[in-house]
Design an enzyme around this catalytic site. Structure first.
Site, PDB file in Angstrom:
ATOM      1  N   CYS A  54       0.823  -1.209   0.000  1.00 12.51           N
ATOM      2  CA  CYS A  54       0.000   0.000   0.000  1.00 12.51           C
ATOM      3  C   CYS A  54       0.860   1.264   0.000  1.00 12.51           C
ATOM      4  CB  CYS A  54      -0.956  -0.009   1.187  1.00 12.51           C
ATOM      5  SG  CYS A  54      -0.119  -0.232   2.759  1.00 12.51           S
ATOM      6  N   HIS A 103      19.259   0.937  -1.114  1.00 11.43           N
ATOM      7  CA  HIS A 103      17.807   1.173  -1.039  1.00 11.43           C
ATOM      8  C   HIS A 103      17.062  -0.104  -0.665  1.00 11.43           C
ATOM      9  CE1 HIS A 103      13.892   2.840  -1.905  1.00 11.43           C
ATOM     10  NE2 HIS A 103      13.642   1.812  -2.693  1.00 11.43           N
TER      11      HIS A 103
END
Lengths: 435, 262
Positions: A54, A103
Site C-alpha cells: 500500500c 535502497h
C-alpha cells in the site's frame, strides 16, 4: 567476455507519491505474473522482481543497459496501467548500483517505511521474492541480493532497538497496560461502543491473553455481534457501572456528546474493587471519560492525545535506533559490492590464478626446504613443472568462464566458479537460497 | 578493619556502581555481575560478623556501630532473598548504596565497650536487637520500593514517559515486592518488641516505662499494623500504601537512633 551488469531499483513510495498515484500504480498479485514474465522477456532485462504494497511500488532489475531498461519499464507501466507517463514519472525514483543495493537493504530493514521499524515489510518482500522465484525471473544477482537483504534486515532488527517501542495506538495501550498490571493475562476488559481503533485495541489485548471480554453498546445487537467476535459477553449499556467493579481495562469509543463516566460514578467503587487498578483507554472524540477520574487513586485515564504523544516519543526513539541501522546497511552494501564486482569474468579468472599461484608457491617452498641435495637447475625445473601443471589445470575452467551463452548463464558460471574455488573467503557465509 | 570488613565494603561499593550502571545502560549482564558481587560482599560480611562473634563471645549487635553494620548485612541479605522470587532488578540501585552507607557509617563510628547483662538477659537483648535489625532491613526495602512505586505511578498518572517509565517495572510488581517486604518485616518487628519488653522486665523490673523510644517503637508498630490491616481488610494498595510505608520507615529510623543514643 560478459558485459558489465547493473542493479537498478525503480519505484515510488509514500514519500514521493500521493496516495492517489500509489493506488493507480499498485499491482495486484494477479498482475504480478504477467508483469514479471513480460518484462523478463525484454532484451535488456536479465532479472526482475516486483514489490507492491500500500505504501510502495518497486521494481528491482539486473540489466546490462540501465537507461534502456528504465525507459522500457516506464513505458510498460504506462501501457499496463493505461495511464500517461507524465502522471507518475515525477514520483518515480531510480537508483543505480550501490544506491540501489542500499535502497533495497533499507526497505527490507524497515528504515524506509512510513513507520520506521514496522515488521510487516520484510514479510511482504519475502513474498514478492518468492513470486519472482516462482516465475523464474530472479537469477544469481537478485537471489544473492534478496538473501543478503533478509540477513541485513534481521541484523538491524536484532542489533538495534528499532522495533522495541509501540508506535500504534493499540500497541501503546498494551504497553501502558503492562506497566500498570505487569501481565495482561486474565485481565478483564470492557469495551464501550464500537470504533475500529477500539476493536483493534481489544484484539491486541486478547492476543495478550486478556480475558474475559465484556462489550457494551447502545445498540445491543451490535454489541452482541462484537462480543461473539471476541468470544466475550454482551452487556446492556445501563449495566456499565456494575461491571466497573469487575473489569481491569475499559476501552471507550462511543461517539456520545458528553462524558459517559464522570468522577461521581466512582464513589465507593474503588473500595468495592478493593483498590485494584483500573485503566481507561478513551479513544473517543469527544471524550467519553471525565479526565478528573485520573485523579482517583489507582485509576489511570489515557485519552487519544495522551496515547498519540506516547507514540510520538517512541517514534523519536526509533529514529535514533534507525541511525544505528543505517550503519549496518552501509557495511552490508560494501560487502555486496565486493561480491558483485567479482561477478565479472576477468576478476574471477585473476582471482582463480592468484589462488592457484599462492598454493603452488606455498607447496613448492615446503617441498624444496626438505630437499637439501637438489641443485639450482633442478629447482628451476621443478618450478617450471608446477607452473605448467597449474596452467593446464586452470585451462578448462578459464575456457568455461569465457565462453559465450545466455546472459544468466554467465553470472551463474562465475558464481559457481567462485563458490567451487572458495574465492570469497572474506565474505560472510550466505544463507542457502530457499526453494 | 579486618580483611572481611574491607572486602565487604569493596564489594558493596562495586555492586552499587554496577547497579547504577545497569539503570543507565540497561545491560542485563551488568546487573548479573552486580548481583554476584553483592552476594560475595554479603558472604564476606557474614564472615566478618561471625569473626566478631567468636572474638567477643556474643552476637555483635550491642551498640550503634554493630547494629548499623548488622543492618547493612540484613538489607543485603533480605534483598538477595527477595530477588530469587521477584527479580526486581532496579531495586539494587537503591539497596546496594543503602547497605554501603550502613557499613561505611558503622566503620566511622567508635566502638564503645559493651556492658553485658547476665547471660539470660543478654540473650533476650540479642534476640531483641537481632530481630529488629532484620525487620528494619525488610522495612527499609519496603520503603525503597515505595519510593520507586511513587516515581513510576507519577510518570503514568502525569503521562510523562522517558527515563524512569522505561526503566522501572510495572506498578503491580513494585506493589507485590513492597507487600512481601512488609510481610517479612512485621513479624520481625513484633517479635523484636516482645523480646524488648521481656528484656526490660529483666533489667529494669517493669515491662513498660513510657520511655520515648518505647513510645516510638509502639507508634511504628501501630503504623505498620494499620497498613497491613487495611491492606488485608479493604485491599489498600498503590500510592497510599507506598506513602504509609515511607512514613513508617521514617519513624522507624528515628526510633532506631533513639534506641542507641539514649
Amino acid at each position: 567476455m560478459a558485459l558489465r551488469r547493473h542493479i537498478v531499483a525503480i519505484g515510488l513510495n509514500h514519500k514521493t507519491a500521493p496516495v492517489e498515484v500509489r493506488e493507480r500504480l499498485a499491482f495486484s498479485s494477479e498482475d504480478t505474473a504477467q508483469i514479471l514474465e513480460t518484462m523478463h522477456q525484454h532484451h535488456c532485462v536479465d532479472e526482475i522482481a516486483l514489490f507492491s504494497t500500500c505504501n510502495r511500488v518497486e521494481f528491482l532489475l539486473a540489466t546490462q543497459d540501465a537507461p534502456e531498461a528504465v525507459e522500457a519499464l516506464k513505458d510498460f507501466i504506462a501501457e499496463f496501467k493505461d495511464t500517461p507517463r507524465h502522471t507518475f514519472e515525477q514520483a518515480l525514483y531510480v537508483y543505480n548500483g550501490d544506491e540501489a543495493v542500499r535502497h533495497i537493504f533499507r526497505v527490507a530493514s524497515s528504515l524506509d517505511s512510513m513507520v520506521v521499524g514496522e515488521p510487516q515489510i520484510l514479510g511482504q518482500i519475502k513474498d514478492s521474492y518468492a513470486d519472482a522465484c516462482n516465475y523464474g525471473t530472479c537469477g544469481v544477482i537478485l537471489n544473492r541480493l534478496m538473501h543478503k537483504s533478509f540477513s541485513v534486515a534481521k541484523r538491524v532488527r536484532t542489533e538495534t532497538g528499532i522495533g522495541d517501542h509501540a508506535v500504534s495506538i493499540s500497541y501503546a495501550a498494551v504497553e501502558l497496560g503492562r506497566k500498570i498490571f505487569g501481565e495482561l493475562e486474565g485481565k478483564a476488559v470492557l469495551l464501550l461502543g464500537a470504533g475500529e481503533m477500539a476493536e483493534l485495541a481489544v484484539e491486541h489485548l486478547v492476543n495478550n491473553r486478556a480475558r474475559p471480554i465484556f462489550v457494551a453498546n447502545r445498540t445491543f445487537e451490535r454489541g452482541l455481534e462484537l462480543a461473539e467476535r471476541f468470544r466475550g459477553t454482551a452487556i446492556r449499556f445501563e449495566e456499565i457501572r456494575n461491571y466497573l467493579k469487575e473489569v481491569d481495562i475499559v476501552i471507550s469509543s462511543t461517539g456520545a456528546r458528553q462524558y459517559v463516566l464522570v468522577r461521581n460514578d466512582f464513589k465507593g467503587l474503588m473500595r468495592a474493587r478493593r483498590n485494584r487498578p483500573l485503566f481507561f483507554i478513551d479513544i473517543a472524540v469527544p471524550r467519553d471519560i471525565d479526565p478528573e477520574i485520573n485523579r482517583i487513586n489507582n485509576v489511570y485515564v489515557y485519552d487519544i492525545d495522551d496515547l498519540k504523544s506516547a507514540i510520538q516519543e517512541n517514534i523519536e526513539e526509533r529514529q535514533q535506533e534507525a541511525l544505528r541501522g543505517e550503519r549496518i546497511v552501509d557495511a552490508a552494501v560494501v560487502q555486496f559490492r565486493r561480491w558483485f564486482r567479482a561477478l565479472d569474468v576477468v576478476p574471477t579468472i585473476v582471482g582463480l590464478r592468484d589462488k592457484m599461484e599462492e598454493i603452488r608457491q606455498k607447496e613448492l617452498k615446503k617441498t624444496l626446504s626438505c630437499l637439501h641435495s637438489v641443485s639450482e637447475k633442478d629447482r628451476a625445473a621443478i618450478d617450471r613443472l608446477t607452473t605448467a601443471l597449474v596452467n593446464k589445470i586452470l585451462h578448462d575452467p578459464t575456457v568455461f568462464l569465457k565462453q559465450d551463452g545466455h546472459k544468466d548463464m554467465k553470472s551463474l558460471r562465475v558464481d559457481i566458479t567462485r563458490r567451487l574455488f572458495n574465492l570469497d573467503e572474506s565474505d560472510e557465509k550466505e544463507p542457502e537460497p530457499e526453494a | 578493619m579486618s580483611l572481611f570488613s574491607a572486602s565487604t565494603m569493596a564489594c558493596y561499593i562495586a555492586s552499587s556502581i554496577g547497579y547504577q550502571g545497569y539503570i543507565l545502560f540497561q545491560k542485563k549482564y551488568v546487573y548479573r555481575l552486580a548481583n554476584i558481587v553483592l552476594f560475595i560482599g554479603f558472604l564476606c560480611h557474614t564472615g566478618a560478623i561471625a569473626l566478631q562473634y567468636f572474638e567477643a563471645g556474643h552476637v555483635p549487635v550491642q551498640n550503634l556501630h554493630d547494629a548499623l553494620s548488622a543492618f547493612g548485612w540484613a538489607v543485603a541479605g533480605v534483598f538477595l532473598i527477595l530477588q530469587i522470587k521477584f527479580h526486581l532488578m532496579v531495586l539494587g540501585a537503591l539497596v546496594a548504596p543503602l547497605a554501603t552507607l550502613s557499613v561505611v557509617i558503622a566503620a566511622l563510628l567508635p566502638k564503645p565497650p559493651v556492658e553485658l547483662a547476665p547471660l539470660f538477659a543478654s540473650l533476650w537483648r540479642t534476640f531483641h536487637i537481632g530481630t529488629l535489625v532484620v525487620g528494619n532491613a525488610a522495612f527499609a526495602i519496603a520503603c525503597l520500593v515505595g519510593i520507586l512505586y511513587l516515581i513510576q505511578e507519577n510518570t503514568i498518572k502525569d503521562k510523562r514517559r522517558g527515563f524512569f517509565f522505561r526503566r522501572l517495572p510495572s506498578l503491580k510488581l513494585l506493589d507485590s515486592v513492597g507487600y512481601a517486604s512488609l510481610i517479612v518485616g512485621f513479624p520481625m518487628l513484633t517479635f523484636g518488641i516482645i523480646t524488648g519488653v521481656i528484656y526490660a522486665q529483666m533489667v529494669r523490673g517493669r515491662f513498660w516505662s513510657w520511655d520515648p523510644k518505647e513510645i516510638f517503637a509502639g507508634i511504628t508498630w501501630l503504623v505498620y499494623a494499620a497498613l497491613l490491616h487495611e491492606r488485608l481488610a479493604v485491599g489498600w494498595r498503590g500510592r497510599r500504601a507506598a506513602i504509609m510505608t515511607i512514613v513508617g520507615f521514617v519513624i522507624l529510623i528515628f526510633t532506631f537512633f533513639l534506641f542507641f543514643w539514649r
